[in-house]
Each structure stands twice: as C-alpha cells, then as structure tokens.
Write a protein that holds these residues in place. Structure first.
Motif, PDB file in Angstrom:
ATOM      1  N   VAL A  54      -5.306   4.865  14.585  1.00  0.00           N
ATOM      2  CA  VAL A  54      -5.388   5.087  16.105  1.00  0.00           C
ATOM      3  C   VAL A  54      -5.393   6.630  16.222  1.00  0.00           C
ATOM      4  O   VAL A  54      -5.944   7.328  17.100  1.00  0.00           O
ATOM      5  CB  VAL A  54      -4.079   4.595  16.870  1.00  0.00           C
ATOM      6  CG1 VAL A  54      -3.754   5.166  18.007  1.00  0.00           C
ATOM      7  CG2 VAL A  54      -4.269   2.984  16.883  1.00  0.00           C
ATOM      8  N   THR A  55      -4.705   7.236  15.407  1.00  0.00           N
ATOM      9  CA  THR A  55      -4.699   8.631  15.227  1.00  0.00           C
ATOM     10  C   THR A  55      -4.992   9.396  13.837  1.00  0.00           C
ATOM     11  O   THR A  55      -4.012   9.180  13.037  1.00  0.00           O
ATOM     12  CB  THR A  55      -3.267   9.441  15.771  1.00  0.00           C
ATOM     13  OG1 THR A  55      -3.118   8.705  17.179  1.00  0.00           O
ATOM     14  CG2 THR A  55      -3.418  10.953  15.895  1.00  0.00           C
ATOM     15  N   PRO A  56      -6.110   9.461  13.533  1.00  0.00           N
ATOM     16  CA  PRO A  56      -6.575   9.796  12.328  1.00  0.00           C
ATOM     17  C   PRO A  56      -5.994  11.016  11.560  1.00  0.00           C
ATOM     18  O   PRO A  56      -5.469  11.914  12.603  1.00  0.00           O
ATOM     19  CB  PRO A  56      -8.246   9.963  12.297  1.00  0.00           C
ATOM     20  CG  PRO A  56      -8.644   9.263  13.594  1.00  0.00           C
ATOM     21  CD  PRO A  56      -7.228   9.310  14.534  1.00  0.00           C
ATOM     22  N   GLY A  57      -5.185  10.941  10.375  1.00  0.00           N
ATOM     23  CA  GLY A  57      -4.888  12.041   9.864  1.00  0.00           C
ATOM     24  C   GLY A  57      -3.501  11.954   9.580  1.00  0.00           C
ATOM     25  O   GLY A  57      -2.967  12.792   9.016  1.00  0.00           O
ATOM     26  N   ILE A  58      -2.950  11.313  10.486  1.00  0.00           N
ATOM     27  CA  ILE A  58      -1.299  11.511  10.472  1.00  0.00           C
ATOM     28  C   ILE A  58      -0.904  10.296   9.618  1.00  0.00           C
ATOM     29  O   ILE A  58      -1.416   9.285   9.412  1.00  0.00           O
ATOM     30  CB  ILE A  58      -0.608  11.161  12.204  1.00  0.00           C
ATOM     31  CG1 ILE A  58      -0.785   9.766  12.653  1.00  0.00           C
ATOM     32  CG2 ILE A  58      -1.310  12.378  12.968  1.00  0.00           C
ATOM     33  CD1 ILE A  58      -0.242   9.745  13.848  1.00  0.00           C
ATOM     34  N   ALA A  59       0.495  10.491   9.176  1.00  0.00           N
ATOM     35  CA  ALA A  59       1.070   9.497   8.383  1.00  0.00           C
ATOM     36  C   ALA A  59       1.337   8.359   9.237  1.00  0.00           C
ATOM     37  O   ALA A  59       1.690   8.203  10.511  1.00  0.00           O
ATOM     38  CB  ALA A  59       2.614   9.915   7.909  1.00  0.00           C
ATOM     39  N   LEU A  60       1.250   7.005   8.465  1.00  0.00           N
ATOM     40  CA  LEU A  60       1.178   5.623   8.998  1.00  0.00           C
ATOM     41  C   LEU A  60       2.554   5.122   9.082  1.00  0.00           C
ATOM     42  O   LEU A  60       3.127   5.316   7.933  1.00  0.00           O
ATOM     43  CB  LEU A  60       0.176   4.821   8.563  1.00  0.00           C
ATOM     44  CG  LEU A  60      -1.390   5.158   8.809  1.00  0.00           C
ATOM     45  CD1 LEU A  60      -2.354   4.311   8.121  1.00  0.00           C
ATOM     46  CD2 LEU A  60      -1.642   5.150  10.324  1.00  0.00           C
ATOM     47  N   ALA A  61       3.009   4.428   9.868  1.00  0.00           N
ATOM     48  CA  ALA A  61       4.270   3.895   9.942  1.00  0.00           C
ATOM     49  C   ALA A  61       4.134   2.282   9.270  1.00  0.00           C
ATOM     50  O   ALA A  61       3.098   1.760   9.727  1.00  0.00           O
ATOM     51  CB  ALA A  61       4.964   3.670  11.447  1.00  0.00           C
ATOM     52  N   GLU A  62       4.984   2.135   8.404  1.00  0.00           N
ATOM     53  CA  GLU A  62       4.677   0.770   7.928  1.00  0.00           C
ATOM     54  C   GLU A  62       5.197  -0.301   8.678  1.00  0.00           C
ATOM     55  O   GLU A  62       6.205  -0.020   9.368  1.00  0.00           O
ATOM     56  CB  GLU A  62       5.579   0.405   6.698  1.00  0.00           C
ATOM     57  CG  GLU A  62       4.799   1.195   5.136  1.00  0.00           C
ATOM     58  CD  GLU A  62       5.484   0.674   4.132  1.00  0.00           C
ATOM     59  OE1 GLU A  62       6.353   0.051   4.144  1.00  0.00           O
ATOM     60  OE2 GLU A  62       4.466   0.713   3.077  1.00  0.00           O
ATOM     61  N   ASP A  63       4.716  -1.742   8.645  1.00  0.00           N
ATOM     62  CA  ASP A  63       5.258  -2.580   9.587  1.00  0.00           C
ATOM     63  C   ASP A  63       6.623  -3.046   8.922  1.00  0.00           C
ATOM     64  O   ASP A  63       6.736  -3.046   8.015  1.00  0.00           O
ATOM     65  CB  ASP A  63       4.322  -3.802   9.695  1.00  0.00           C
ATOM     66  CG  ASP A  63       4.442  -4.532  10.644  1.00  0.00           C
ATOM     67  OD1 ASP A  63       3.776  -4.422  12.031  1.00  0.00           O
ATOM     68  OD2 ASP A  63       5.245  -5.403  10.890  1.00  0.00           O
ATOM     69  N   ILE A  64       7.241  -3.630   9.759  1.00  0.00           N
ATOM     70  CA  ILE A  64       8.595  -4.180   9.606  1.00  0.00           C
ATOM     71  C   ILE A  64       8.308  -5.539   8.755  1.00  0.00           C
ATOM     72  O   ILE A  64       7.273  -6.185   8.938  1.00  0.00           O
ATOM     73  CB  ILE A  64       9.565  -4.376  10.573  1.00  0.00           C
ATOM     74  CG1 ILE A  64       9.131  -5.470  11.822  1.00  0.00           C
ATOM     75  CG2 ILE A  64      10.062  -3.272  11.251  1.00  0.00           C
ATOM     76  CD1 ILE A  64       9.804  -5.719  12.866  1.00  0.00           C
ATOM     77  N   LEU A  65       9.133  -6.099   7.984  1.00  0.00           N
ATOM     78  CA  LEU A  65       9.285  -6.876   6.958  1.00  0.00           C
ATOM     79  C   LEU A  65       8.247  -6.632   5.773  1.00  0.00           C
ATOM     80  O   LEU A  65       7.868  -7.743   5.157  1.00  0.00           O
ATOM     81  CB  LEU A  65       8.782  -8.376   7.640  1.00  0.00           C
ATOM     82  CG  LEU A  65       9.484  -8.816   8.995  1.00  0.00           C
ATOM     83  CD1 LEU A  65       9.036 -10.404   9.461  1.00  0.00           C
ATOM     84  CD2 LEU A  65      10.972  -8.806   8.629  1.00  0.00           C
ATOM     85  N   MET A  66       7.826  -5.537   5.683  1.00  0.00           N
ATOM     86  CA  MET A  66       7.010  -5.117   4.571  1.00  0.00           C
ATOM     87  C   MET A  66       8.120  -4.665   3.510  1.00  0.00           C
ATOM     88  O   MET A  66       8.941  -3.835   3.910  1.00  0.00           O
ATOM     89  CB  MET A  66       6.014  -4.045   4.620  1.00  0.00           C
ATOM     90  CG  MET A  66       4.831  -4.331   5.544  1.00  0.00           C
ATOM     91  SD  MET A  66       3.876  -5.318   4.008  1.00  0.00           S
ATOM     92  CE  MET A  66       3.594  -3.927   3.098  1.00  0.00           C
ATOM     93  N   GLU A  67       8.166  -4.992   2.483  1.00  0.00           N
ATOM     94  CA  GLU A  67       9.339  -4.518   1.524  1.00  0.00           C
ATOM     95  C   GLU A  67       8.796  -3.214   0.898  1.00  0.00           C
ATOM     96  O   GLU A  67       7.616  -2.642   0.949  1.00  0.00           O
ATOM     97  CB  GLU A  67       9.238  -5.541   0.174  1.00  0.00           C
ATOM     98  CG  GLU A  67       9.664  -6.923   0.290  1.00  0.00           C
ATOM     99  CD  GLU A  67      10.030  -7.676  -1.081  1.00  0.00           C
ATOM    100  OE1 GLU A  67      11.008  -7.688  -1.350  1.00  0.00           O
ATOM    101  OE2 GLU A  67       8.653  -8.010  -1.728  1.00  0.00           O
TER     102      GLU A  67
END
Length: 278
Positions: free
Chosen positions: A265-278
């Motif tokens: 959605v916003t190229p170049g920034i750190a992405l948030a991991e989805d919940i329920l991801m180990e």
C-alpha cells in the motif's frame, strides 16, 4: 515432482465465495470474473454502509463488468439453512459448483477476560462452524466437478501456543477453519477434491483494517496478493495439490513471482506481519 498447471481460463466454472462483499473476498471474486468464471457472492451485506463500502450487489456489478457472471445472495454463514439454499441456488442457476472459498470471518483480537461468551460464540459460529457448514453442503456438488477446489482463508497450524495466549477465542476459531480444510483434504483426497488453506504473511489493507486499525493500514499489502495466490491454486489439478497450508508470499515465490513491492500500500516502508503468524 512439480504439479501440473492447468489453464487459467475458468470459463463455465462456478465459484461460491462466503463473505465476499469487500476486502479479500471481493478481490478473489474479481480475479475469478476476469478469467470468465461464474461467481456467487454469499455474504451478509446487502445495503451500503458509508464507513465500510461494498455490498453483495455492488460486487456483483463489478463481476459482470470484469467479464464474469454473478449471483448475489444475502447469506449469514451462521444460518445452515441459508447456506444450503445458497448452494442450491448456485447449482440451479449455473448447473454446478467447482470452487468454494471459505472467506467469511469474524475477528476479535482479545484475551480471555476481554472476550465474553457471546463474542466467543460469534467467532466459533462464523469461523469454524460456518466453514464446516459450507463444506458439508458444497461437497456433494464439488464431487461432480472435473477440478474441484476448496480454499479456506485460515492460518497454518501453530507449533507453539503464542496466539492462543494472546487471542484464545479468535485463534481457536481460525485454527478450527484450518482443521476443516485439512480434514476435507484427507477425507476426499482419493476422490480428487483439493482443499487448501491460505493466509497472508503481512497485514492485508482492507477497508475493515482502515476503519478499525487505521495505524496499521499503511503497513499492509493490497488484497490483490491473496487473489493472485488463490488464482494460482485454482489453476492446479485438484488431484495433485491438496492438504497445503500456504502463506501468500512464500507460495507466490515458489510460483516464480519476484516483485512484491507492487503489492505494498505504501512502497518502501516496513510491513506489519499479520496476526496468527508465528
């Protein structure tokens, strides 16, 4: 051995998507429509909401504009009769069912003391029970398809109990969906039905995220990544690709995709991991 890949042309194939009036379900519906499929939107939202745009009717219009045929059905997956009638209507209108997408889901990222029994029941009824009910009523028709697929939007089973400790009820309900996906894969493996689970590595920036979790929206990916993964799953031979718990990015990398910045959605920034991801 690498699985045989089928044509992405899904003309004359019919898919039913639960909860497809917006977000990931809508994106999968439009991808199917662009491949010429008949798409049934079985979701609750029949009237517009200014905070969360999109209804079964607006998505049906988009499906038709994208080249598919649409059927909009107002369905609450907690209602078994409504699910059975929706699947019956699908078969009556389009002559069969080839793909079931278990997308309808309720969310509650809350701990035990913050999750009353009423909310627990909602999570279990929509997520686990709704998925089971859709599979139960869809399988007799899917068994008659030449390439039947069930895709459930739920996470891989955990190796640790991290998410049970954070969001017990929600985690139980989502992993319950995965149990359904794996159960169908094993029970119907010899009859050629593919049943797989798909989950995002990162936050998917849907309208619901924008409204309820605005601080996370910019750190997510467009729901198109999930639709692209889903379409590659549907293109596989159902008797050769089943029982998988897939993560969108890892699966697409295995399929040869290399440009993931295009999904941000916003190229170049750190992405948030989805919940329920180990």
């Amino acid at each position: 051995m690498k699985e045989v890949i089928m044509s992405s042309d899904l003309r004359a194939r019919t898919a039913l998507i639960t909860g497809g009036s917006r977000g990931i379900g809508r994106e999968i519906a439009l991808a199917l429509a662009r491949s010429g499929a008949n798409v049934v939107i079985a979701a609750k939202t029949a009237e517009s909401n200014e905070r969360l745009p999109g209804t079964i009717h607006t998505v049906a219009e988009e499906i038709e504009a994208a080249g598919g045929k649409a059927l909009a059905l107002q369905v609450d997956v907690r209602d078994e009769v409504a699910i059975a009638e929706a699947i019956g209507a699908t078969v009556d209108v389009f002559g069969g069912l080839d793909i079931l997408v278990n997308n309808a889901s309720a969310i509650s990222p809350t701990g035990l003391l913050e999750t009353p029994l009423k909310r627990y029941d909602l999570l279990m009824d929509v997520n686990t029970r709704g998925t089971y009910a859709a599979m139960h009523h869809a399988l007799p028709h899917l068994l008659r398809s030449p390439n039947p697929h069930v895709l459930t939007l739920s996470p891989p089973l955990p190796r640790r109990g991290v998410w049970f400790g954070k969001y017990m009820a929600y985690a139980m309900s989502k992993y319950g969906m995965t149990h359904c996906a794996l159960g169908v894969a094993e029970e119907f493996r010899d009859r050629g039905v593919a049943s797989n689970a798909l989950w995002p590595r990162t936050m998917i920036s849907t309208d619901a995220v924008r409204v309820h979790y605005p601080d996370d929206y910019e750190q997510g990916r467009h729901p198109r990544i999930m639709a692209d993964a889903a379409m590659r799953i549907f293109a596989k031979r159902s008797n050769a690709f089943t029982g998988q718990c897939l993560i969108d990015e890892a699966f697409l990398r295995d399929e040869g995709v290399t440009d993931f910045e295009a999904y941000a959605v916003t190229p170049g920034i750190a992405l948030a991991e989805d919940i329920l991801m180990e």
